[in-house]
Design a protein around this motif. Structure first.
Motif, PDB file in Angstrom:
ATOM      1  N   ILE A 114      -0.519  25.675  39.922  1.00  0.00           N
ATOM      2  CA  ILE A 114      -1.332  26.825  39.480  1.00  0.00           C
ATOM      3  C   ILE A 114      -1.856  26.693  38.056  1.00  0.00           C
ATOM      4  O   ILE A 114      -2.705  27.460  37.642  1.00  0.00           O
ATOM      5  N   THR A 146       4.484  34.844  46.686  1.00  0.00           N
ATOM      6  CA  THR A 146       3.226  35.579  46.814  1.00  0.00           C
ATOM      7  C   THR A 146       3.124  36.736  45.829  1.00  0.00           C
ATOM      8  O   THR A 146       2.091  36.936  45.222  1.00  0.00           O
ATOM      9  N   LEU A 198       4.572  35.137  41.706  1.00  0.00           N
ATOM     10  CA  LEU A 198       3.829  33.970  41.235  1.00  0.00           C
ATOM     11  C   LEU A 198       2.370  34.019  41.685  1.00  0.00           C
ATOM     12  O   LEU A 198       1.556  33.196  41.256  1.00  0.00           O
ATOM     13  N   GLU A 199       2.067  34.983  42.560  1.00  0.00           N
ATOM     14  CA  GLU A 199       0.695  35.158  43.044  1.00  0.00           C
ATOM     15  C   GLU A 199       0.104  33.873  43.598  1.00  0.00           C
ATOM     16  O   GLU A 199      -1.055  33.550  43.366  1.00  0.00           O
ATOM     17  N   MET A 200       0.931  33.112  44.296  1.00  0.00           N
ATOM     18  CA  MET A 200       0.381  31.882  44.878  1.00  0.00           C
ATOM     19  C   MET A 200      -0.232  32.217  46.234  1.00  0.00           C
ATOM     20  O   MET A 200       0.348  32.959  47.007  1.00  0.00           O
ATOM     21  N   ASP A 201      -1.401  31.666  46.497  1.00  0.00           N
ATOM     22  CA  ASP A 201      -1.976  31.902  47.819  1.00  0.00           C
ATOM     23  C   ASP A 201      -1.573  30.757  48.741  1.00  0.00           C
ATOM     24  O   ASP A 201      -0.920  29.801  48.325  1.00  0.00           O
ATOM     25  N   SER A 202      -1.970  30.879  50.003  1.00  0.00           N
ATOM     26  CA  SER A 202      -1.419  29.962  51.000  1.00  0.00           C
ATOM     27  C   SER A 202      -1.790  28.504  50.740  1.00  0.00           C
ATOM     28  O   SER A 202      -0.967  27.616  50.956  1.00  0.00           O
ATOM     29  N   ILE A 203      -3.003  28.241  50.245  1.00  0.00           N
ATOM     30  CA  ILE A 203      -3.373  26.827  50.023  1.00  0.00           C
ATOM     31  C   ILE A 203      -2.569  26.264  48.840  1.00  0.00           C
ATOM     32  O   ILE A 203      -2.250  25.076  48.802  1.00  0.00           O
ATOM     33  N   GLU A 204      -2.197  27.125  47.893  1.00  0.00           N
ATOM     34  CA  GLU A 204      -1.349  26.660  46.787  1.00  0.00           C
ATOM     35  C   GLU A 204       0.079  26.386  47.278  1.00  0.00           C
ATOM     36  O   GLU A 204       0.730  25.460  46.803  1.00  0.00           O
ATOM     37  N   ILE A 205       0.529  27.193  48.241  1.00  0.00           N
ATOM     38  CA  ILE A 205       1.863  26.928  48.800  1.00  0.00           C
ATOM     39  C   ILE A 205       1.839  25.619  49.613  1.00  0.00           C
ATOM     40  O   ILE A 205       2.808  24.876  49.628  1.00  0.00           O
ATOM     41  N   VAL A 206       0.689  25.319  50.236  1.00  0.00           N
ATOM     42  CA  VAL A 206       0.549  24.016  50.919  1.00  0.00           C
ATOM     43  C   VAL A 206       0.717  22.891  49.893  1.00  0.00           C
ATOM     44  O   VAL A 206       1.477  21.947  50.115  1.00  0.00           O
ATOM     45  N   SER A 207       0.033  23.004  48.750  1.00  0.00           N
ATOM     46  CA  SER A 207       0.134  21.979  47.696  1.00  0.00           C
ATOM     47  C   SER A 207       1.568  21.829  47.215  1.00  0.00           C
ATOM     48  O   SER A 207       2.061  20.708  47.022  1.00  0.00           O
ATOM     49  N   LEU A 236       5.818  35.964  59.065  1.00  0.00           N
ATOM     50  CA  LEU A 236       4.984  36.316  57.920  1.00  0.00           C
ATOM     51  C   LEU A 236       5.756  37.094  56.851  1.00  0.00           C
ATOM     52  O   LEU A 236       5.623  36.818  55.662  1.00  0.00           O
ATOM     53  N   ASP A 237       6.600  38.037  57.285  1.00  0.00           N
ATOM     54  CA  ASP A 237       7.372  38.832  56.324  1.00  0.00           C
ATOM     55  C   ASP A 237       8.297  37.928  55.492  1.00  0.00           C
ATOM     56  O   ASP A 237       8.426  38.101  54.280  1.00  0.00           O
ATOM     57  N   ILE A 269       6.261  35.935  53.005  1.00  0.00           N
ATOM     58  CA  ILE A 269       5.805  36.763  51.890  1.00  0.00           C
ATOM     59  C   ILE A 269       6.951  36.996  50.904  1.00  0.00           C
ATOM     60  O   ILE A 269       6.753  37.004  49.695  1.00  0.00           O
TER      61      ILE A 269
END
Lengths: 254, 98
Positions: free
Chosen positions: B25, B42, B45-54, B78-79, B82
């Motif tokens: 990030i 989420t 750290l406000e990471m979105d899904s593509i950042e979690i992929v990285s 999903l819960d 998150i």
């Protein structure tokens, strides 16, 4: 992070279970990225298949590109990616705009596609679909995010909102995406979809605005079956395991 | 790709995770955050899904066959995704090392 060069541009891709005999390629939708499949859907399919996910141009971690968002260009990119990975023929799945790319692929290169699965592909002539492209604004993004948050429970923080805003601004105001989409508005009424003979699974949400598009495709594609899954346009996020299992059963059927 | 074989302490794993998060990030965002084992991906750290992929890819590249991080994530709904926090990942990696 696996990056390959396709048609002169960097493309981010992920491959699972590389050694498997058959390959499934999954294409994500507009304003999304490969993560829509990465966490649940791809791992289940990878128990039996080699699975390839990639980020479309200007999406996810693929390189930004100013032009070439029409279905002809998008399928040229996918064909080049398959060639680069030495994949002669694959099962193909696509979600939303990715579903339109998958349909176009089956029309243009039937010899390279085995089975076809279309999730929530919209009719490009639908006012609501085109409206999104015509009227982007910060308010639109906020409304879109709010709706997405409602139905998927995924909240978006400030930094993510900014990132998304930048992506939308880029795609809407700097690239040719709007005019390229305009070209495709008669895609469903053209005769070409009727030429698809592949076994096709159509997955649509029971509460989705796109369900009528799924019914249209069911009527146009000779060998299609439509399954309505509880949810709206976001069914791969709302019901990933239902989608994954439906795809796995479909690809495994003989 | 460097695959490690020595067992890391939970503090070492935590520092490694912090390093991966910074790489994903960017330092300017990490500086404003107080990253702790309780930090959720989420929400905090406000990471979105593509950042979690990285981030997942970095873990896979570092630990190699030793842990099946994507497999572990894929079992979550999903819960759970998150609410995923750093401490849960640290415990998972520690379990895989033992």
């Amino acid at each position: 992070m696996p990056i390959i060069t396709v048609n002169g541009k960097s493309v981010h891709l992920q491959e699972l279970n590389k050694g498997a005999a058959e390959t499934i390629v999954l294409v994500h939708g507009m304003f999304s990225n490969l993560s829509v499949y990465y966490f649940n859907i791809a791992p289940l399919l990878a128990t039996k298949y080699h699975v390839v996910l990639y980020d479309l141009k200007s999406h996810g971690m693929s390189e930004k590109t100013l032009t070439g968002y029409d279905l002809e260009s998008m399928t040229n990119d996918l064909l080049a990616l398959m060639d680069e990975l030495n994949l002669h023929d694959v099962h193909l799945g696509g979600y939303s705009f990715g579903g339109l790319i998958a349909l176009k692929m089956a029309i243009r290169f039937p010899e390279r596609i085995n089975k076809l699965s279309i999730i929530e592909a919209p009719d490009p002539n639908d006012d609501k679909t085109r409206g999104i492209i015509d009227e982007y604004s910060r308010e639109f993004l906020e409304h879109y995010v709010e709706n997405f948050t409602d139905t998927t429970k995924v909240k978006m923080g400030k930094r993510q909102m900014e990132r998304n805003h930048r992506m939308y601004e880029y795609l809407f105001y700097q690239t040719s995406i709007k005019t390229d989409m305009e070209i495709e508005k008669n895609f469903f009424s053209s005769q070409s979809i009727k030429t698809i003979k592949k076994s096709t699974l159509l997955l649509y949400g029971t509460d989705s605005n796109c369900l009528s598009a799924g019914k249209q495709l069911d009527g146009l594609i000779e060998n299609a079956a439509l399954i309505a899954v509880t949810g709206d346009h976001n069914i791969p996020i709302q019901q990933p395991m239902v989608i994954a299992e439906a795809l796995l059963n479909f690809f495994q059927e003989t | 790709m460097d695959t490690i074989t020595t067992k890391l302490s939970s503090e070492e794993i935590f520092n490694l995770m912090k390093q991966f998060i910074t790489e994903v990030i960017g330092e300017e965002f990490v500086e404003e955050m107080d990253i702790t084992p309780e930090s959720s991906f989420t929400k905090d750290l406000e990471m979105d899904s593509i950042e979690i992929v990285s981030f997942s890819e970095k873990i896979k590249a570092h630990f190699g066959e030793q842990i099946d991080f994507t497999g572990w994530l894929s079992a979550m709904d999903l819960d759970q995704l998150i609410n995923l926090n750093l401490g849960m990942i640290i415990s998972y990696i520690e379990e895989c090392q033992s």
